[in-house]
Scaffold this active site. Structure first.
Site, PDB file in Angstrom:
ATOM      1  N   GLY A   6      12.035  19.232 -23.939  1.00  0.00           N
ATOM      2  CA  GLY A   6      11.697  18.963 -24.514  1.00  0.00           C
ATOM      3  C   GLY A   6      11.464  17.690 -24.382  1.00  0.00           C
ATOM      4  N   HIS A   7      11.608  16.781 -24.130  1.00  0.00           N
ATOM      5  CA  HIS A   7      11.480  15.440 -24.225  1.00  0.00           C
ATOM      6  C   HIS A   7       9.825  15.027 -24.074  1.00  0.00           C
ATOM      7  CE1 HIS A   7      14.912  15.287 -20.772  1.00  0.00           C
ATOM      8  NE2 HIS A   7      15.004  14.215 -22.251  1.00  0.00           N
ATOM      9  N   LYS A  63      17.938  19.092 -30.601  1.00  0.00           N
ATOM     10  CA  LYS A  63      19.535  19.660 -29.697  1.00  0.00           C
ATOM     11  C   LYS A  63      20.484  19.406 -29.877  1.00  0.00           C
ATOM     12  CE  LYS A  63      20.944  20.755 -25.283  1.00  0.00           C
ATOM     13  NZ  LYS A  63      21.264  19.936 -25.488  1.00  0.00           N
ATOM     14  N   ASP A  64      20.054  17.488 -29.851  1.00  0.00           N
ATOM     15  CA  ASP A  64      21.756  16.874 -30.190  1.00  0.00           C
ATOM     16  C   ASP A  64      21.747  16.561 -31.730  1.00  0.00           C
ATOM     17  OD1 ASP A  64      22.259  16.600 -27.293  1.00  0.00           O
ATOM     18  OD2 ASP A  64      19.918  15.879 -27.197  1.00  0.00           O
ATOM     19  N   HIS A  78      11.844  16.981 -19.277  1.00  0.00           N
ATOM     20  CA  HIS A  78      11.717  18.461 -19.399  1.00  0.00           C
ATOM     21  C   HIS A  78      10.546  18.753 -20.507  1.00  0.00           C
ATOM     22  CE1 HIS A  78      14.869  18.587 -22.509  1.00  0.00           C
ATOM     23  NE2 HIS A  78      15.457  18.316 -21.866  1.00  0.00           N
ATOM     24  N   GLN A 122      27.812   5.618 -23.028  1.00  0.00           N
ATOM     25  CA  GLN A 122      28.386   6.725 -23.599  1.00  0.00           C
ATOM     26  C   GLN A 122      28.630   7.735 -22.957  1.00  0.00           C
ATOM     27  OE1 GLN A 122      24.062   6.850 -24.173  1.00  0.00           O
ATOM     28  NE2 GLN A 122      24.003   8.920 -24.127  1.00  0.00           N
ATOM     29  N   SER A 158      17.834  21.519 -21.348  1.00  0.00           N
ATOM     30  CA  SER A 158      18.688  20.102 -21.317  1.00  0.00           C
ATOM     31  C   SER A 158      18.360  19.680 -19.467  1.00  0.00           C
ATOM     32  CB  SER A 158      19.622  20.659 -21.234  1.00  0.00           C
ATOM     33  OG  SER A 158      20.898  19.641 -20.793  1.00  0.00           O
ATOM     34  N   GLY A 204      15.882  10.628 -19.724  1.00  0.00           N
ATOM     35  CA  GLY A 204      14.727  11.088 -18.220  1.00  0.00           C
ATOM     36  C   GLY A 204      15.479  12.863 -17.656  1.00  0.00           C
TER      37      GLY A 204
HETATM   38  P1  AMP Z   1      18.282  13.320 -23.002  1.00  0.00           P
HETATM   39  O1  AMP Z   1      17.678  12.313 -22.362  1.00  0.00           O
HETATM   40  O2  AMP Z   1      19.505  14.059 -22.941  1.00  0.00           O
HETATM   41  O3  AMP Z   1      18.878  11.949 -23.916  1.00  0.00           O
HETATM   42  O4  AMP Z   1      17.335  13.503 -24.732  1.00  0.00           O
HETATM   43  C1  AMP Z   1      16.412  12.151 -24.974  1.00  0.00           C
HETATM   44  C2  AMP Z   1      15.734  12.842 -26.493  1.00  0.00           C
HETATM   45  O5  AMP Z   1      16.151  13.881 -26.297  1.00  0.00           O
HETATM   46  C3  AMP Z   1      17.161  12.927 -27.624  1.00  0.00           C
HETATM   47  O6  AMP Z   1      16.622  12.811 -29.125  1.00  0.00           O
HETATM   48  C4  AMP Z   1      17.519  15.022 -27.466  1.00  0.00           C
HETATM   49  O7  AMP Z   1      17.474  15.043 -28.590  1.00  0.00           O
HETATM   50  C5  AMP Z   1      16.094  14.916 -27.175  1.00  0.00           C
HETATM   51  N1  AMP Z   1      15.835  16.775 -26.682  1.00  0.00           N
HETATM   52  C6  AMP Z   1      16.731  17.119 -25.487  1.00  0.00           C
HETATM   53  N2  AMP Z   1      16.628  18.270 -24.797  1.00  0.00           N
HETATM   54  C7  AMP Z   1      15.631  18.660 -25.715  1.00  0.00           C
HETATM   55  C8  AMP Z   1      15.159  20.043 -26.212  1.00  0.00           C
HETATM   56  N3  AMP Z   1      15.393  21.691 -25.623  1.00  0.00           N
HETATM   57  N4  AMP Z   1      14.440  19.757 -27.309  1.00  0.00           N
HETATM   58  C9  AMP Z   1      13.782  19.345 -27.855  1.00  0.00           C
HETATM   59  N5  AMP Z   1      14.904  17.824 -28.060  1.00  0.00           N
HETATM   60  C10 AMP Z   1      15.468  17.303 -27.370  1.00  0.00           C
END
Ligand code: AMP
Length: 283
Positions: free
Chosen positions: A36-37, A149-150, A34, A61, A185, A31
């Protein structure tokens, strides 16, 4: 957009689509969305009949001294953004739904998880692999979308899927960046304006390695030193690790004699940021 808080509701919503032979694309997230999501959601929607997203800040985690309690949360904003992105199902379970009792069963991907993020955050990937395995069993997607990113997380999940025969295709989505290059992020919200400026040093360090590699530098130790020098010039930055590794095994390379991934983890003040880039000969 359907919002589900329980496993039963999620399965009930997806059952007719699956019976009709429709494909399900799935994006697991924590959640505080941004761009990226949103890129992952858009891919899931474009490539599948149904787009499902999970929103779950997964306690298993996070280490005991990490930011589980402070992790940014805004369900209403996230629900609006997912709905605007054309998501069909948002699965947002409370912790008791995902972990009704203390787990006795865990998914541990060995080797790959002992380095980089795994070395700095003991238990992190056990939590990630376990929650993603649970989510795959709940949603049963045809495709699941993860951000580069990850990068280590992406490779760990790919390996888990191979080793445990999950019938799901893992799709990697390139990192989405702010205009000035900072990788998006949810944790960027922790940065004050001075730290936000200082955070650009991650991008500068990666760019330096890419530039030297493009000029023909093949000695990985030289590249790591050059990145450390760039990072040392930013007083707000404290380096956790700088790595140049084989993208498949994540073992450190001595020479750039094949495609490589350069990964860094840097504290900017109290906030730990990670980023990575590909360098070296293209596969
Ligand atoms: P998170 O909510 O941070 O656990 O991320 C959820 C998914 O979004 C994971 O697969 C991350 O790798 C991806 N993600 C997070 N930040 C970015 C970004 N800047 N660009 C692309 N994917 C992202």
């Amino acid at each position: 957009m359907k919002i589900a808080h329980t496993i039963a509701e999620t399965r009930e919503f997806l059952r007719p689509a699956r019976s009709a032979g429709k494909s399900i694309g799935f994006v697991p997230t924590m959640g505080y969305f941004h761009a990226g999501h949103l890129a992952l959601m858009e891919r899931a929607r474009a490539e599948n009949d149904v787009a499902a997203v999970s929103l779950f800040v997964n306690p298993t985690q996070f280490g005991p001294k990490e930011d589980f309690g402070q992790y940014p949360r805004d369900f209403d904003r996230d629900a609006c953004m997912a709905s605007d992105a054309g998501v069909d199902l948002l699965f947002a379970p409370p912790v008791e739904v995902m972990y009704p009792e203390t787990s006795l069963t865990w998914v541990v991907v060995e080797g790959l998880t002992e380095r980089l993020e795994g070395a700095s955050r003991p238990g992190h990937f056990r939590g990630v692999a376990t929650v993603v395995a649970k989510l795959f069993n709940i949603v049963q997607p045809d495709r699941a979308y993860f951000g580069e990113k990850d990068f280590q997380q992406l490779q760990v999940i790919r390996r888990m899927v191979r080793d445990l025969n999950f019938p799901v295709e893992i799709v990697a989505v390139p990192t989405v960046r702010e205009e000035d290059g900072l990788a998006m992020s949810s944790r960027n919200t922790y940065l004050d304006p001075e730290e936000r400026r200082a955070a650009l040093v991650l991008q500068r360090a990666l760019a330096r390695a890419q530039e030297l590699a493009a000029e023909g530098e093949r000695d990985a130790a030289h590249l790591r030193t050059a990145m450390q020098e760039v990072l040392a010039r930013e007083p707000r930055a404290r380096v956790d690790y700088v790595s140049i590794a084989d993208p498949e095994t994540l073992r450190e390379r001595e020479r750039l004699d094949g495609p490589s991934v350069v990964s860094i983890a840097v504290y900017i003040g109290k906030t730990r940021l990670i980023d990575n880039a590909r360098i070296g000969p293209v596969a």
